[in-house]
Every structure is written in structure tokens, then in C-alpha cells.
Design a protein around this motif. Structure first.
Motif, PDB file in Angstrom:
ATOM      1  N   ARG A  64      -1.597  -6.025   8.252  1.00 41.22           N
ATOM      2  CA  ARG A  64      -0.901  -4.896   7.620  1.00 41.22           C
ATOM      3  C   ARG A  64       0.351  -4.626   8.448  1.00 41.22           C
ATOM      4  O   ARG A  64       0.261  -4.348   9.649  1.00 41.22           O
ATOM      5  CB  ARG A  64      -1.817  -3.676   7.592  1.00 41.22           C
ATOM      6  N   LEU A  65       1.521  -4.725   7.795  1.00 40.48           N
ATOM      7  CA  LEU A  65       2.799  -4.618   8.494  1.00 40.48           C
ATOM      8  C   LEU A  65       3.639  -3.471   7.950  1.00 40.48           C
ATOM      9  O   LEU A  65       3.616  -3.186   6.753  1.00 40.48           O
ATOM     10  CB  LEU A  65       3.604  -5.918   8.339  1.00 40.48           C
ATOM     11  N   THR A  66       4.408  -2.852   8.840  1.00 39.03           N
ATOM     12  CA  THR A  66       5.419  -1.901   8.398  1.00 39.03           C
ATOM     13  C   THR A  66       6.563  -2.685   7.750  1.00 39.03           C
ATOM     14  O   THR A  66       6.698  -3.900   7.957  1.00 39.03           O
ATOM     15  CB  THR A  66       5.977  -1.110   9.584  1.00 39.03           C
ATOM     16  N   PRO A  67       7.419  -2.022   6.963  1.00 40.01           N
ATOM     17  CA  PRO A  67       8.577  -2.731   6.414  1.00 40.01           C
ATOM     18  C   PRO A  67       9.450  -3.371   7.491  1.00 40.01           C
ATOM     19  O   PRO A  67       9.966  -4.479   7.303  1.00 40.01           O
ATOM     20  CB  PRO A  67       9.328  -1.630   5.646  1.00 40.01           C
ATOM     21  N   ASP A  68       9.628  -2.699   8.635  1.00 40.57           N
ATOM     22  CA  ASP A  68      10.419  -3.279   9.723  1.00 40.57           C
ATOM     23  C   ASP A  68       9.777  -4.559  10.251  1.00 40.57           C
ATOM     24  O   ASP A  68      10.456  -5.562  10.482  1.00 40.57           O
ATOM     25  CB  ASP A  68      10.577  -2.282  10.869  1.00 40.57           C
ATOM     26  N   ALA A  69       8.458  -4.515  10.468  1.00 48.38           N
ATOM     27  CA  ALA A  69       7.754  -5.704  10.954  1.00 48.38           C
ATOM     28  C   ALA A  69       7.782  -6.813   9.911  1.00 48.38           C
ATOM     29  O   ALA A  69       7.857  -7.999  10.250  1.00 48.38           O
ATOM     30  CB  ALA A  69       6.308  -5.345  11.320  1.00 48.38           C
ATOM     31  N   ASP A  90       0.854  -1.177   0.000  1.00 43.63           N
ATOM     32  CA  ASP A  90       0.000   0.000   0.000  1.00 43.63           C
ATOM     33  C   ASP A  90       0.898   1.238   0.000  1.00 43.63           C
ATOM     34  O   ASP A  90       1.538   1.548   1.008  1.00 43.63           O
ATOM     35  CB  ASP A  90      -0.902  -0.017   1.239  1.00 43.63           C
ATOM     36  N   VAL A  91       0.952   1.919  -1.129  1.00 47.48           N
ATOM     37  CA  VAL A  91       1.852   3.057  -1.286  1.00 47.48           C
ATOM     38  C   VAL A  91       1.457   4.208  -0.364  1.00 47.48           C
ATOM     39  O   VAL A  91       2.311   4.903   0.194  1.00 47.48           O
ATOM     40  CB  VAL A  91       1.876   3.529  -2.755  1.00 47.48           C
ATOM     41  N   ASP A  92       0.151   4.419  -0.177  1.00 50.85           N
ATOM     42  CA  ASP A  92      -0.315   5.558   0.627  1.00 50.85           C
ATOM     43  C   ASP A  92       0.151   5.460   2.070  1.00 50.85           C
ATOM     44  O   ASP A  92       0.490   6.468   2.692  1.00 50.85           O
ATOM     45  CB  ASP A  92      -1.847   5.641   0.581  1.00 50.85           C
ATOM     46  N   THR A  93       0.143   4.259   2.626  1.00 55.09           N
ATOM     47  CA  THR A  93       0.523   4.087   4.033  1.00 55.09           C
ATOM     48  C   THR A  93       1.923   3.509   4.200  1.00 55.09           C
ATOM     49  O   THR A  93       2.433   3.432   5.317  1.00 55.09           O
ATOM     50  CB  THR A  93      -0.482   3.164   4.751  1.00 55.09           C
ATOM     51  N   GLY A  94       2.542   3.087   3.086  1.00 53.74           N
ATOM     52  CA  GLY A  94       3.876   2.504   3.167  1.00 53.74           C
ATOM     53  C   GLY A  94       3.900   1.195   3.924  1.00 53.74           C
ATOM     54  O   GLY A  94       4.867   0.890   4.628  1.00 53.74           O
ATOM     55  N   THR A  95       2.836   0.406   3.792  1.00 53.27           N
ATOM     56  CA  THR A  95       2.738  -0.849   4.525  1.00 53.27           C
ATOM     57  C   THR A  95       2.544  -2.034   3.584  1.00 53.27           C
ATOM     58  O   THR A  95       2.089  -1.886   2.451  1.00 53.27           O
ATOM     59  CB  THR A  95       1.559  -0.818   5.528  1.00 53.27           C
ATOM     60  N   VAL A  96       2.877  -3.202   4.101  1.00 51.11           N
ATOM     61  CA  VAL A  96       2.702  -4.458   3.381  1.00 51.11           C
ATOM     62  C   VAL A  96       1.416  -5.110   3.870  1.00 51.11           C
ATOM     63  O   VAL A  96       1.186  -5.221   5.074  1.00 51.11           O
ATOM     64  CB  VAL A  96       3.901  -5.399   3.624  1.00 51.11           C
ATOM     65  N   VAL A  97       0.582  -5.534   2.937  1.00 50.24           N
ATOM     66  CA  VAL A  97      -0.671  -6.213   3.275  1.00 50.24           C
ATOM     67  C   VAL A  97      -0.538  -7.685   2.893  1.00 50.24           C
ATOM     68  O   VAL A  97      -0.195  -8.018   1.767  1.00 50.24           O
ATOM     69  CB  VAL A  97      -1.872  -5.584   2.529  1.00 50.24           C
ATOM     70  N   ILE A  98      -0.794  -8.545   3.870  1.00 50.07           N
ATOM     71  CA  ILE A  98      -0.749  -9.991   3.666  1.00 50.07           C
ATOM     72  C   ILE A  98      -2.128 -10.557   3.921  1.00 50.07           C
ATOM     73  O   ILE A  98      -2.752 -10.245   4.946  1.00 50.07           O
ATOM     74  CB  ILE A  98       0.262 -10.666   4.621  1.00 50.07           C
TER      75      ILE A  98
END
Length: 201
Positions: A155-160, A101-109
Motif C-alpha cells: 500500500r503506497l501513498t501517491p508520492d511513493a 483506496d479512497v478512504d486512505t488515499g493510497t494505491v494498493v498493488i
């Protein structure tokens, strides 16, 4: 029956883990947050492929959108804790989907329940959907597959995400070591190695 979406956006904890001894392990994805714990079962190869595709997704997000890649977690901050108990299987995973998700900078699994054989075509050949990078999340929702199946969404941050990848790889590698001669897993009780004409080593 109405399907359920178990959403953790974000979770307090999201990990891959196992129950059972090496050689007889059941693999799980487990999400915790808001007083809930959801565990879904899946195959070892799905965990391995999920880690691989998440790595590719982070690299692609870095190239296309300038997302800074997190470092590999220090040993001191590794999550080595077991799964939260009791581990109650919510469903067995048929398909895994990824998006950035580009808007929030998060990864969705998304882990989607395995359907009936007649409606579950291609899951064995494709245990993980192709990773995608979405500028418009609404467009993704319009094309959501298997709408009648339960799913776990995190929904995870890149670090997570990096921490999840690291643990998932360690979990997969923690099984039975391979035989140095034939490559098959070694059993604690002995190993019938084809390179030794079936004799125990």
C-alpha cells in the motif's frame, strides 16, 4: 497448501530492480519492512506495464476524487540503490492487480503468484489486471481472484507511487540500447543486424 499474503502496508521500501547483465537480466519487485524483505520475479513487460497503469490510476484518482498529483521526484532523491541482498525469489508473478483506496488515499498493488497452466488461464494475455478505483475495499476482497495463490501486497501513498513509477521506468530503460537501423537490442559482443544482411556491426 495454505497460501501466504506478504503484506506491507506501507513498506519501508518498494522498488523494481534487476539481477544480471543487460541482455540476461531477471526483473524483481522487492518490498522491505518490519525486518522482512520479499522479492518476487516477473517479466520486463510486466514492470513496464505496471508503471504505465499506475500512472493512469493516479490520473484517474485525481479526476474522480481530487487527489493531488505528486511531482516527478528530483534527481537528488531518486532511489538508485541496488536491490537488498540476498535476492531470494519468493515466487514468480503471474498477475498484477491495482486499486485506489479512497478512504486512505493510497494505491494498493498486488502481485499474485503464477498458477499451474491448467488453472492459470489468460495470464499470458493479461499480465496486469485492469486498474480500479474502489470506494469499498470489502467489495474488492469478496471478489479476490486466485485465493489459493501466494501474493505480495503493498500500500503506497501517491508520492511513493510516483517514486516507484520513476524508478521502474529507469530500470526498464537501462537495458541494451536498440540498434538505430533495425531496432533490435545491441549486444556488447556484436550485433547481427538484418538490415546488413546478417553481418556484425
Amino acid at each position: 497448501m495454505t497460501h501466504q499474503v506478504h503484506a506491507f502496508e506501507p513498506p519501508e521500501r518498494f522498488v523494481a530492480g534487476t539481477v544480471g547483465e543487460p541482455g540476461d537480466r531477471t526483473f524483481f519487485l522487492q518490498a522491505r519492512g518490519g525486518g522482512r524483505v520479499i522479492s518476487v520475479a516477473l517479466e520486463k513487460v510486466q514492470v513496464s506495464l505496471l508503471a504505465e497503469k499506475l500512472e493512469e490510476l493516479l490520473l484517474e484518482a485525481s479526476k474522480r476524487f481530487g487527489v493531488s498529483l505528486p511531482d516527478v521526484p528530483l534527481v537528488a532523491v531518486h532511489d538508485n540503490e541496488p536491490l537488498d541482498t540476498p535476492v531470494d525469489e519468493e515466487f514468480r508473478v503471474g498477475t498484477l492487480g491495482l486499486a485506489f483506496d479512497v478512504d486512505t488515499g493510497t494505491v494498493v498493488i498486488e502481485a499474485i503468484e503464477a498458477g499451474e497452466p491448467e488453472t492459470d488461464s489468460g495470464l499470458e494475455d493479461s499480465p496486469l489486471d485492469d486498474a480500479s478505483l474502489d470506494d469499498d475495499e470489502d467489495e474488492e476482497d469478496d471478489e479476490e481472484p486466485d485465493e489459493d495463490l501466494d501474493r505480495l501486497r503493498v500500500r503506497l501513498t501517491p508520492d511513493a507511487t510516483r517514486a516507484f513509477i520513476d524508478r521502474a521506468r529507469r530500470v526498464v530503460a537501462a537495458g541494451r540500447p536498440p540498434c538505430p537501423l533495425c531496432g533490435q537490442p545491441l549486444d556488447p559482443a556484436g550485433h547481427l543486424c538484418p538490415r546488413h544482411n546478417g553481418y556484425h556491426r
